[in-house]
Write a protein that holds these residues in place. Structure first.
Motif, PDB file in Angstrom:
ATOM      1  N   UNK A 227      45.901  52.048  46.096  1.00 34.60           N
ATOM      2  CA  UNK A 227      47.011  51.091  46.099  1.00 34.60           C
ATOM      3  C   UNK A 227      48.342  51.829  46.055  1.00 34.60           C
ATOM      4  N   UNK A 228      49.339  51.369  46.837  1.00 33.62           N
ATOM      5  CA  UNK A 228      50.682  51.949  46.720  1.00 33.62           C
ATOM      6  C   UNK A 228      51.231  51.732  45.314  1.00 33.62           C
ATOM      7  N   UNK A 229      52.040  52.652  44.855  1.00 38.51           N
ATOM      8  CA  UNK A 229      52.602  52.505  43.498  1.00 38.51           C
ATOM      9  C   UNK A 229      53.364  51.190  43.377  1.00 38.51           C
ATOM     10  N   UNK A 230      53.112  50.482  42.316  1.00 37.02           N
ATOM     11  CA  UNK A 230      53.792  49.225  42.048  1.00 37.02           C
ATOM     12  C   UNK A 230      53.144  47.993  42.645  1.00 37.02           C
ATOM     13  N   UNK A 231      52.167  48.163  43.515  1.00 41.23           N
ATOM     14  CA  UNK A 231      51.492  47.008  44.142  1.00 41.23           C
ATOM     15  C   UNK A 231      50.451  46.451  43.176  1.00 41.23           C
ATOM     16  N   UNK A 232      50.523  45.163  42.987  1.00 39.12           N
ATOM     17  CA  UNK A 232      49.559  44.456  42.142  1.00 39.12           C
ATOM     18  C   UNK A 232      48.903  43.382  43.001  1.00 39.12           C
ATOM     19  N   UNK A 233      47.628  43.535  43.366  1.00 41.88           N
ATOM     20  CA  UNK A 233      46.955  42.525  44.205  1.00 41.88           C
ATOM     21  C   UNK A 233      47.073  41.144  43.577  1.00 41.88           C
ATOM     22  N   UNK A 234      47.381  40.191  44.421  1.00 41.56           N
ATOM     23  CA  UNK A 234      47.582  38.831  43.918  1.00 41.56           C
ATOM     24  C   UNK A 234      46.260  38.279  43.404  1.00 41.56           C
ATOM     25  N   UNK A 235      46.306  37.710  42.201  1.00 42.50           N
ATOM     26  CA  UNK A 235      45.089  37.198  41.567  1.00 42.50           C
ATOM     27  C   UNK A 235      45.365  35.834  40.945  1.00 42.50           C
ATOM     28  N   UNK A 236      45.963  34.959  41.758  1.00 45.43           N
ATOM     29  CA  UNK A 236      46.252  33.628  41.256  1.00 45.43           C
ATOM     30  C   UNK A 236      44.994  32.801  41.094  1.00 45.43           C
ATOM     31  N   UNK A 237      45.178  31.611  40.607  1.00 47.44           N
ATOM     32  CA  UNK A 237      44.042  30.718  40.385  1.00 47.44           C
ATOM     33  C   UNK A 237      43.738  29.936  41.667  1.00 47.44           C
ATOM     34  N   UNK A 238      42.559  30.159  42.180  1.00 49.17           N
ATOM     35  CA  UNK A 238      42.110  29.405  43.357  1.00 49.17           C
ATOM     36  C   UNK A 238      41.246  28.237  42.894  1.00 49.17           C
ATOM     37  N   UNK A 239      41.569  27.082  43.354  1.00 49.34           N
ATOM     38  CA  UNK A 239      40.837  25.891  42.938  1.00 49.34           C
ATOM     39  C   UNK A 239      39.425  25.882  43.517  1.00 49.34           C
ATOM     40  N   UNK A 240      38.503  25.391  42.723  1.00 44.39           N
ATOM     41  CA  UNK A 240      37.168  25.150  43.255  1.00 44.39           C
ATOM     42  C   UNK A 240      37.189  23.841  44.051  1.00 44.39           C
ATOM     43  N   UNK A 241      36.251  23.737  44.975  1.00 47.46           N
ATOM     44  CA  UNK A 241      36.289  22.549  45.840  1.00 47.46           C
ATOM     45  C   UNK A 241      35.965  21.273  45.097  1.00 47.46           C
ATOM     46  N   UNK A 242      35.336  21.383  43.941  1.00 44.45           N
ATOM     47  CA  UNK A 242      35.037  20.179  43.162  1.00 44.45           C
ATOM     48  C   UNK A 242      36.072  19.924  42.082  1.00 44.45           C
ATOM     49  N   UNK A 243      37.246  20.596  42.161  1.00 43.03           N
ATOM     50  CA  UNK A 243      38.323  20.395  41.216  1.00 43.03           C
ATOM     51  C   UNK A 243      39.438  19.578  41.857  1.00 43.03           C
ATOM     52  N   UNK A 244      40.168  18.889  41.022  1.00 43.98           N
ATOM     53  CA  UNK A 244      41.347  18.173  41.507  1.00 43.98           C
ATOM     54  C   UNK A 244      42.509  19.138  41.615  1.00 43.98           C
ATOM     55  N   UNK A 245      43.478  18.819  42.447  1.00 42.39           N
ATOM     56  CA  UNK A 245      44.648  19.681  42.616  1.00 42.39           C
ATOM     57  C   UNK A 245      45.705  19.324  41.570  1.00 42.39           C
ATOM     58  N   UNK A 246      46.616  20.287  41.274  1.00 44.46           N
ATOM     59  CA  UNK A 246      47.666  19.994  40.284  1.00 44.46           C
ATOM     60  C   UNK A 246      48.538  18.808  40.670  1.00 44.46           C
ATOM     61  N   UNK A 247      48.651  18.565  41.975  1.00 43.07           N
ATOM     62  CA  UNK A 247      49.479  17.437  42.417  1.00 43.07           C
ATOM     63  C   UNK A 247      48.745  16.108  42.346  1.00 43.07           C
ATOM     64  N   UNK A 248      47.506  16.119  41.888  1.00 43.66           N
ATOM     65  CA  UNK A 248      46.746  14.876  41.743  1.00 43.66           C
ATOM     66  C   UNK A 248      45.710  14.654  42.817  1.00 43.66           C
ATOM     67  N   UNK A 249      45.561  15.601  43.739  1.00 41.50           N
ATOM     68  CA  UNK A 249      44.557  15.458  44.784  1.00 41.50           C
ATOM     69  C   UNK A 249      43.149  15.459  44.214  1.00 41.50           C
ATOM     70  N   UNK A 250      42.299  14.589  44.750  1.00 39.52           N
ATOM     71  CA  UNK A 250      40.947  14.459  44.225  1.00 39.52           C
ATOM     72  C   UNK A 250      40.057  15.614  44.664  1.00 39.52           C
ATOM     73  N   UNK A 251      38.946  15.719  43.980  1.00 38.17           N
ATOM     74  CA  UNK A 251      37.978  16.754  44.345  1.00 38.17           C
ATOM     75  C   UNK A 251      37.412  16.454  45.737  1.00 38.17           C
TER      76      UNK A 251
END
Length: 1355
Positions: A227-251
């Motif tokens: 990895x280049x110095x200072x690079x941090x691979x993005x590791x955000x939270x990916x929703x599972x397909x059976x989860x609702x979205x933060x905006x209220x979207x259904x599973x």
């Protein structure tokens, strides 16, 4: 200018080298212009400017725009920072809109997809996850030159990448039933796609969507190597397909997300084979039955032996004088019968026989006395009946023949074809090149790929040449009164009203190149991952076979994969014979021309038929061309009917020869042949021809009558009914003629009286058989199967007419022939007389003495009888076991003649096709689709019921071996909802111009149509109101799909929804069966589909407002042919049982309520039928409607073999059962053998040379089995059975004979006494030697008495 450019380049390199990967900084910002390195794209490839700077604080509209496009980056109104401008957000929104159109069925998937690209484009910590790798000088619209980013690396953790990929992996495209991921993974398709391949495709600028090259680096968590110095691979939270979205979207729904699926138990396994004691249950039952029957037979013989021994001892003691027992322990009268011993049954039997014989004797005498008048009246009656032949209708439509009008499949077909267009007409070629060797192609993009010999450029070009030749077919049409071509009759899904040749649905591999030779020859150098190589047609083909829905491939060729008529060509419609989706290694190419299925009354139906004929002519000419490099099979929609008609015409001579052989045999066999000099006098050629003419007239009368009243005929009737009536008629002819030839005319008896007396002897037996058969067939007309019903009606009346004409016209013919024979006139030369007199001794021929002296004694020998019984019991039990294993069905190949090109086509079809026929799940009127509940009950996307219509079909496809469903159903409801989604450009309204507020197609600019049909939903579930549903549905159905709006319903759904007065009265959802190859699989697929549809119907009826008669049913074009096999076994048992009933009842009634004779008659016929079905199993004859017709016929023919023998035995007055059986076998058995067996066999053998497989199997094989088994049971088994279990002698007959004999003796004594008195007076008057005067009268008296006793005994 050069120094300035150099300076910019130097500063750029300096910036890239000094850029730091630290939080809060951007790597690029704002739009710079169009990427000059992208030659062609589906959307404008706008790239950002290189700009290493701090992230911007967003406020106002800028903040609101970010919150709308990238809600995951929202940190509140005062705390949100980002690295993208308003313009960048607009471009990102447009780009995401195209992908969301495919992914929006699953909100969490769409959210994860947007999440990644929002991070790359707008993240405030952009430099920590992105490394710019390539920049270029770009001049914008203001002629300003800026340094633009045209390539960068994006660093992601495998945790985030894998979770995002899994959330999208199973999202489907309802219109095709395929996976959305398959269109977003390039050459790998849905099956081989991985997170890395998925991201690689998204970052490939050649896909037409990515504005620049993005290299995604997937790094495991905690792994910092490289990895280049200072690079941090993005590791955000990916929703599972059976989860609702933060905006209220259904599973996501189950269809798009396996994790969201409820636990659904697998379908019930089909019932296994019946088993007992760990083995075949039917075998166990058959063995038990065999043991019981053998034990019962042995026990009966032991008891009979014991009874005989006891009776013998009683007789020796004188306890039973005057009475004895035969070897079967049945009482028979030896000397005197007391009237009290005569039972009511015996009296009824005698009364019935006396009455019938007397009436037929009187009838025969009258008919024989007026032969010419009778013949004239008979001809008039036949002519009246036959007039109806002018209106005869020959039904050749298989649907009309084998599917009852009120059957479920016919009603479903009627509903489907009324509300939707009938399934289109298919004209198809399947091409192979087995001698061609394949090669390995090292592709720049796809690596090493195997190409089979047939997937080669020269063969594709040859196929294209053939395709264009077919497409350009033109001919003069009398119906259209102009030149006609393919565009007049073709199926054009996207332009059905004003079609051109390019609108016609032609599915073939050249369609991936839009049928362009230029596209096939196209090639270009391309650089990928630092490697430059030439890409050509092979790269394009690899991509399109895996991504047929793509409007642009990922190569620098930049060609579309869509066919020239605007729709995709799925891989299984272009190639066949591949494994594991290795399409380029396919063994066959497939080319299909689809035509509209016009009604037969439509003038264009004839145009379509003519086009198909021209199509076949071209294909057959091409096949004969030595330059042809293909080995192929082909068919047209008309081919089945053409081949059946062709083979019928070709086999007519075979049937004519068959009947001719039978005619010759009858003509020869009826003759007496006592002397060469009298051969032309004693022959019965004209009588035989008259008898055959009677048979023909009865068939014509039957056909004419039913044609008169509007019941159509069929080829089966024309082929089977004459054969059946000939068998019945010939038997009666032989019995009648042979009885007349064996009879001696009594002194003073006229010729007409003799004919009447002979008819009185045999006509009751003829009536017994004919009436049994006629009633049998009339009852068989209760069948629901049209072909069986019409056959039974035609056969019943034909048999009845045959009997009537035999009792009239044939008796008259025999009377005329007897007059000629008495005058010693030659048969064909009536004016010529022969001097040789007719011998006074009756002519018994060869067969009767042989059977009397040799056959009957050997058959009815004490040991032979036991062997015969044991053998036939074993055969019956073995056949019973085999009967339960008979194959039910009729494979369509059997309808084709040997050597037909259709047989080759079926072989290719089953070998190379990878999917089965389409199956439509059709809904009827009574369900409200416009409500939210109604939509949720049918759709399968987010917010839909877990057990909705399409979801249940999806569950079934998870078990293809049990459900026979391979591809889930497409869903217009799902695509309509996606089409309405405000995230796409499909449904918008005009905001300017004269059409403000009206529907705006996706082809219009955003400026004109800036308002969406539907607003955003908080929970991501889009459901229109009833008003909007009804308003926008017609626009959806007429919207042609394109890149801007791939969810348009034209072509896919415009014919799938039927709206009447604002109400949806019918819809259909199309799925695909697994490949099915035989009748059993077609029947099982139909049964499973109906079970699924019934389950769906029950659940949808529970929804409030649904009509109780609402129904969902599966429809496939083959259902009407294979539905019969769901019920043909009980249907056959019902029909055959109805036929067996009259054989028992009529036999009992005409024999005077002789139940035992009727029962033995019935048992023998049942054994013949069971043994026939058993031999069918051994000889590979399937049980189907044609076989059922033959089995019904078998009952009729069995009656001929059995009933005559049974009646002859019942009326015999011989003292023992064995002697009576011998008499019946010799006298009646010889006539049955000559009249039935030998009449049928020569004609049947000729049918072995027919070309039609149906005739060979169901007319030669099956009729041969029926005749041989009938002969074996009638002439071998039945005499033995009667000798053991037959009824006792009729004591009423013996009593009458006893009384007649006593009366005759009394008359004789009176005559002798009178004669003696006369002699005494003469002696008193005359002188002479006394001895001479008394001897002569005594001798005369003795001679007279001897003659009287002989006459009585004969009586």
């Amino acid at each position: 200018m050069v120094p300035v450019t150099a300076l910019i380049t130097f500063l750029t390199c300096l910036v890239l080298s000094e850029a730091q990967h630290e939080p809060g900084f951007c790597a690029f910002y704002e739009e710079c212009g169009i990427n000059p390195s992208v030659d062609s794209a589906l959307i404008t490839p706008i790239v950002p400017c290189l700009n290493y700077s701090a992230a911007r604080h967003l406020t106002g509209l800028h903040y609101l725009k970010l919150k709308q496009v990238c809600p995951m980056l929202d940190r509140g109104p005062g705390n949100t920072f980002a690295c993208c401008s308003m313009k960048q957000l607009g471009s990102l929104q447009e780009s995401l809109g195209l992908s969301k159109a495919v992914l929006m069925r699953c909100p969490s998937c769409a959210q994860n997809f947007a999440h990644l690209h929002c991070i790359n484009t707008c993240s405030p910590n952009q430099t920590q996850t992105v490394k710019v790798t390539k920049v270029m000088n770009v001049t914008n619209n203001d002629n300003k030159t800026n340094v633009a980013v045209v390539g960068y690396q994006a660093f992601l953790t495998t945790t985030f990448a894998d979770a995002s990929f899994r959330s999208c992996q199973n999202v489907r495209i309802p219109a095709t039933g395929g996976f959305a991921i398959g269109t977003m993974c390039g050459r790998y398709g849905a099956k081989l796609c991985t997170p890395q391949y998925w991201y690689d495709f998204q970052g490939d600028s050649s896909n037409g969507l990515a504005p620049m090259d993005i290299k995604f680096k997937l790094i495991k968590e905690g792994d910092t190597e490289g990895l280049p110095p200072g690079v941090i691979p993005y590791n955000g939270h990916a929703l599972k397909c059976n989860e609702t979205t933060p905006s209220g979207g259904k599973a996501c729904s189950c269809q798009d997300c396996e994790d969201a699926c409820p636990r659904v138990p697998p379908p019930k396994m089909p019932p296994g084979p019946f088993r007992l004691l760990g083995t075949d249950g039917f075998l166990v039952i058959s063995i038990i039955l065999l043991c019981l029957l053998i034990f019962g037979f042995i026990f009966y013989n032991l008891v009979a032996f014991w009874v005989r021994s006891k009776k013998r001892k009683d007789e020796e003691k004188g306890k039973r004088k005057g009475k004895g027992k035969d070897q079967n322990s049945n009482d028979v009268t030896q000397q005197i019968i007391d009237p009290s011993e005569v039972t009511c049954t015996d009296r009824n039997s005698l009364a019935a026989q006396t009455f019938l014989s007397l009436k037929f004797q009187q009838w025969g005498t009258i008919i024989a006395s007026w032969p010419l008048t009778v013949l004239l009246l008979s001809a008039i009656i036949v002519a009246i009946f036959s007039v109806g032949l002018k209106d005869i209708k020959l039904s050749t439509d298989p649907v009309e023949l084998w599917s009852a009008p009120n059957s479920r499949a016919r009603q479903e077909k009627e509903f489907h074809d009324t509300h939707f267009d009938p399934f289109f007409r298919t004209n198809q070629l399947i091409l192979t090149a087995p001698s061609r060797k394949g090669h390995v192609y090292d592709s720049l993009l796809f690596g090493q790929q195997n190409f089979s010999g047939i997937v080669s450029k020269d063969l594709i070009i040859e196929l294209l040449t053939l395709q264009k030749r077919i497409q350009n077919i033109e001919f003069w049409s009398e119906d259209l009164n102009r030149m006609a071509s393919l565009k007049d009759v073709c199926f054009a899904p996207l332009n059905p009203t004003n079609s051109t040749l390019t609108d016609c649905a032609v599915n073939s591999l050249p369609q991936y190149f839009q049928n362009s030779l230029e596209n096939i020859n196209a090639k270009v150098n391309m650089t990928s991952l630092g490697v430059t190589k030439e890409v050509d047609w092979r790269d394009h083909l690899i991509y399109c076979l895996n991504s047929p829905l793509s409007f642009k491939d990922i190569t620098d060729l930049g060609m579309s994969c869509m066919a020239d008529y605007g729709a995709p060509v799925f891989s299984f419609l272009a190639v066949g014979g591949y494994k594991n989706e290795d399409y380029t290694n396919a063994e066959a190419l497939i080319m299909t021309f689809s035509l509209n299925n016009f009604p037969r009354t439509d003038p264009k139906f004839k145009v379509a038929m003519r086009w198909e004929k021209e199509f076949l002519d071209i294909i057959q000419e091409y096949q004969r061309d030595p330059a042809c490099n293909f080995t192929f099979a082909y068919m047209a929609e008309r081919s089945l009917e053409d081949e059946i008609n062709r083979t019928t015409a070709e086999d007519i001579p075979i049937f004519m020869i068959s009947y001719a052989v039978i005619f010759v045999y009858i003509a020869v066999a009826l003759g007496e042949y006592s002397s060469w000099k009298r051969i032309l006098v004693d022959s019965k050629f004209l009588v035989a021809q008259g008898g055959i003419l009677v048979v023909g007239c009865s068939v014509l009368a039957s056909m004419g009558f039913y044609s008169w009243i509007g019941i159509p005929s069929s080829l089966v009737i024309l082929q089977v009914v004459p054969f059946l009536v000939l068998a019945v008629g010939a038997d009666n002819i032989f019995i009648f003629v042979l009885e007349y030839q064996r009879d001696v005319r009594k002194p003073g008896e006229k010729r007409e009286e003799q004919i009447g007396r002979v008819l009185g002897n045999v006509a009751p037996s003829m009536l017994l058989c004919s009436l049994s058969e006629s009633v049998c067939f009339f009852l068989g007309a209760l069948s629901t199967m049209p072909a069986v019903k019409s056959f039974a009606l035609y056969a019943a009346l034909a048999v009845l007419m045959d009997f009537v004409l035999q009792m009239t016209a044939f008796v008259a013919l025999l009377s005329l022939d007897a007059r000629r024979q008495d005058n010693n006139r030659c048969e064909l030369f009536c004016c010529v007389k022969v001097s040789t007199k007719r011998p006074k001794k009756p002519n018994e021929g060869f067969l009767l003495p042989f059977m009397r002296k040799y056959y009957a004694p050997v058959l009815l020998n004490r040991y032979s009888r036991i062997i015969v019984m044991l053998v036939f019991i074993f055969i019956f039990c073995g056949s019973l076991f085999l009967m339960f294993h008979v194959t039910v069905g009729l494979d369509q190949e059997l309808a084709m003649p040997q050597g037909s090109y259709m047989l080759t086509y079926f072989q290719y079809l089953y070998k190379y096709f990878e999917v089965g026929v389409p199956v439509y799940f059709v809904t009827t009127r009574g369900f409200n689709f416009t409500t939210r509940t109604g939509m949720n009950a049918t759709c399968s996307s987010v917010g839909c019921d877990q057990f909705s219509l399409t979801q249940k079909i999806q569950y079934a496809t998870n078990y293809p071996d049990l459900s026979y469903l391979a591809i889930p159903a497409n869903s217009w409801v799902d695509d309509f909802i996606d089409w309405l989604n405000p995230g796409s450009k499909c449904c918008r309204l005009y905001t300017t111009g004269p059409h403000i507020g009206q529907f705006c197609p996706a082809t219009e600019t955003e400026y004109k149509c800036n308002r969406r049909c539907m607003g955003l939903s908080v929970d991501g579930v889009i459901r229109p109101s009833v008003e909007k549903f009804n308003r926008f549905l017609p626009h959806f159905l007429s919207n042609r799909p394109d890149l801007q709006c791939p969810k348009g319903g034209l072509g896919a759904y415009d014919k799938a929804v039927v709206i009447e007065n604002g109400e949806i009265i019918a819809t259909r959802f199309m799925a695909y069966h697994t490949p099915v190859t035989n009748s059993q699989e077609f029947t099982a697929a139909l049964k499973r589909a109906r079970e699924l549809a019934d389950n769906i119907t029950k659940s949808m009826r529970l929804i409030e407002g649904t009509s109780p008669d609402f129904e969902v049913f599966p429809y496939t074009v083959t259902n009407v042919f294979y539905e019969q096999y769901l019920t043909i076994v009980p249907e056959g048992l019902f029909n055959i049982s109805l036929c067996l009933l009259p054989t028992f009842v009529v036999c009992c009634l005409l024999l005077g309520l002789d139940l035992r004779s009727g029962l033995l008659n019935l048992i023998t016929i049942i054994m013949i039928i069971v043994d026939t079905v058993g031999i069918m199993t051994l000889w590979g004859i399937d049980y189907n409607a044609v076989a059922l017709i033959n089995l019904v016929t078998a009952v009729g023919i069995s009656v001929e073999f059995v009933s005559h023998m049974t009646r002859s035995f019942a009326l015999s007055t011989k003292p023992t059962h064995v002697e009576r059986a011998k008499e019946a076998t010799a006298n009646m058995g010889s006539a049955v053998f000559a009249g039935v067996a030998m009449t049928n066999l020569p004609g049947i053998v000729v049918l072995a040379f027919a070309k039609a497989q149906l005739i060979q199997i169901f007319f030669f094989r099956l009729n041969l089995i029926i005749t041989l088994l009938g002969m074996a049971h009638g002439l071998v088994f039945l005499p033995v059975l009667l000798s053991f279990f037959g009824p006792g002698v009729n004591k009423a007959v013996l009593l009458q004979m006893q009384q007649d004999k006593a009366r005759a003796r009394k008359e004789l004594e009176m005559r002798n006494q009178a004669y003696e008195n006369m002699s005494y007076e003469d002696n008193e008057m005359k002188q002479g030697p006394e001895s001479a005067s008394t001897t002569a009268p005594r001798d005369d008296s003795k001679a007279s008495q001897t003659h009287q006793e002989a006459a009585i005994t004969h009586f």
